[in-house]
Design an enzyme around this catalytic site. Structure first.
Site, PDB file in Angstrom:
ATOM      1  N   ASP A  36      14.524 -15.046  59.446  1.00 29.46           N
ATOM      2  CA  ASP A  36      14.292 -15.172  60.981  1.00 29.46           C
ATOM      3  C   ASP A  36      14.333 -13.817  61.697  1.00 29.46           C
ATOM      4  O   ASP A  36      15.113 -13.022  61.174  1.00 29.46           O
ATOM      5  CB  ASP A  36      15.220 -16.072  61.678  1.00 29.46           C
ATOM      6  N   ASP A  63      19.448 -17.731  62.240  1.00 26.13           N
ATOM      7  CA  ASP A  63      20.897 -17.716  63.117  1.00 26.13           C
ATOM      8  C   ASP A  63      20.665 -19.162  64.183  1.00 26.13           C
ATOM      9  O   ASP A  63      21.613 -19.486  64.718  1.00 26.13           O
ATOM     10  CB  ASP A  63      21.320 -16.619  64.008  1.00 26.13           C
ATOM     11  N   ASP A  76      16.114 -22.908  63.565  1.00 28.08           N
ATOM     12  CA  ASP A  76      16.270 -22.465  62.081  1.00 28.08           C
ATOM     13  C   ASP A  76      16.732 -23.555  61.269  1.00 28.08           C
ATOM     14  O   ASP A  76      16.525 -23.579  60.167  1.00 28.08           O
ATOM     15  CB  ASP A  76      17.288 -20.965  61.839  1.00 28.08           C
TER      16      ASP A  76
HETATM   17 MG   LIG Z   1      17.008 -16.584  65.535  1.00 27.48          MG
END
Ligand SMILES: [Mg+2]
Length: 385
Positions: A73, A272, A276
């Site tokens: 990500d 995070d 996600d």
């Molecule tokens: Mg993120």
């Protein structure tokens, strides 16, 4: 006496069936075999914890060894996740301060990291937040609401399109900011384009080095983001990631991973955010940033306590070393049983008249368990730096 040293453990008497049976049972006691995997996992997990790699489930640690694709990500994972407002451009009749005040007031209700940057910028300028009504958040698009009697929209280009606001006059400015790797949020006031807010979120200091190490380890590194392609590519260029999928909705992240897995890739996902979580759960190994959200941590098998990207490199090394240790332990245990059991059963008796004494069998078994434990403990000294 000199030639009869073996009498300590091999007796010359005709094997009593009971005595052989006991020796077989003692040797075949699967202590070493049973200890082989859990000992390595336990010591490996402890070693990881001291290097900020928190292993939540053992399967994740095992699966990471075989991973060939790392999906990562952008915001909060590759970047600091602490964006700052770097520019305010206006397009309509509203001044820069009004655009910031209305947008930031609306964003006080949002949990998006870019939103926080606006609120911080507003507070830093000493501007009072306006009152907000009818706040709504459109995941992956932006936010809407009523601020000080104005219908305010803050979001990406798709959001503006959906709200019927024409931002074409702002596109050249937006593109220029994105080339710098900044994120751009458009602001619409009363259904008209009012301006844009550019927020930059720099990559983590160790990102470039970590990505290079992962490439060297033979991993394909792919960045996924809900952000605009230009912003994403700006960041990707800075850290050396060559494959980027941008403008994604949260469900797209998971479906891209599902697709990679279908094509035979072994995928680890590092992220995070709340958005996600589905992707972390879909990947073979989910890795959460310890600096991220609880939902991400709950969905992941491994958490990098300090959220640094070198943690990914350490986690991979730990996984490889642990799996190697498990294989050594299993090989030893099978070898031990493979030789010990026939000996105890009296395989040498017909030819040499020798059988294994139960006493020696007991000693050998203890030694085999000790060997496995000692080998697992070597993981404590593993160099992960
Ligand atoms: Mg993120």
């Amino acid at each position: 006496m000199k030639q009869e040293w073996h009498k300590h453990f091999l007796t010359g008497t005709k094997p009593l069936q009971v005595q052989s049976a006991i020796a077989v049972l003692i040797i075949a006691c699967p202590c070493a075999l049973g200890l082989a995997t859990p000992m390595s996992i336990m010591v490996g997990t402890g070693r990881g914890a001291r290097a900020d790699v928190l292993v939540r489930n053992a399967e994740a640690l095992q699966a990471l060894d075989a991973v060939d694709t790392l999906v990562i990500d952008k915001t909060g994972t590759v970047t600091e996740g602490k964006p700052r407002l770097i520019a305010t451009e206006t397009a309509g009749k509203w001044g820069a301060e009004t655009v910031l005040r209305l947008a930031a007031s609306l964003e006080t209700r949002s949990v998006h990291p870019l939103a926080h940057a606006l609120v911080v910028a507003m507070e830093a300028k000493g501007i009072q937040a306006a009152s907000v009504a009818d706040f709504a958040s459109q995941t992956g698009l932006g936010v809407t609401g009523n601020v000080d009697g104005h219908a305010v929209v803050v979001g990406n280009q798709a959001q503006m399109q959906q709200q019927g606001i024409d931002v074409s006059a702002l596109i050249p400015d937006a593109d220029a900011r994105r080339e710098e790797g900044a994120g751009v949020m458009f602001v619409g006031i009363d259904r008209q384009a009012a301006g844009l807010l550019a927020v930059a979120d720099p990559p983590k200091p160790d990102a470039k080095v970590a990505i290079a190490a992962l490439h060297t380890a033979g991993m394909r590194v792919v960045m996924l983001t809900g952000d605009n392609a230009r912003t994403a590519e700006g960041i990707a260029r800075q850290v050396g990631i060559d494959e980027v999928h941008a403008d994604l909705r949260p469900e797209d992240k998971a479906s891209i991973i599902r697709d990679m897995k279908r094509k035979g890739a072994r995928v680890a996902m590092a992220g995070d955010g709340v958005n996600d979580a589905p992707a972390l759960a879909t990947a073979d190994v989910g890795i959460a940033m310890g600096t991220g959200t609880d939902v991400a941590i709950e969905s992941a098998g491994i958490t990098l306590a300090q959220g640094s990207l070198t943690g990914l490199v350490r986690a991979r090394r730990l996984s490889q070393a642990t799996m190697r240790n498990i294989r050594q332990n299993l090989a030893f245990s099978f070898l031990f049983n493979g030789i010990g059991i026939p000996l105890a059963a009296g395989v040498l008796y017909p030819a040499f008249g020798l059988t294994l004494s139960p006493m020696f069998a007991g000693g050998a078994m203890a030694l085999s368990s000790l060997t496995v434990v000692t080998n697992a403990l070597r993981l404590n000294a593993l160099n992960l730096r």
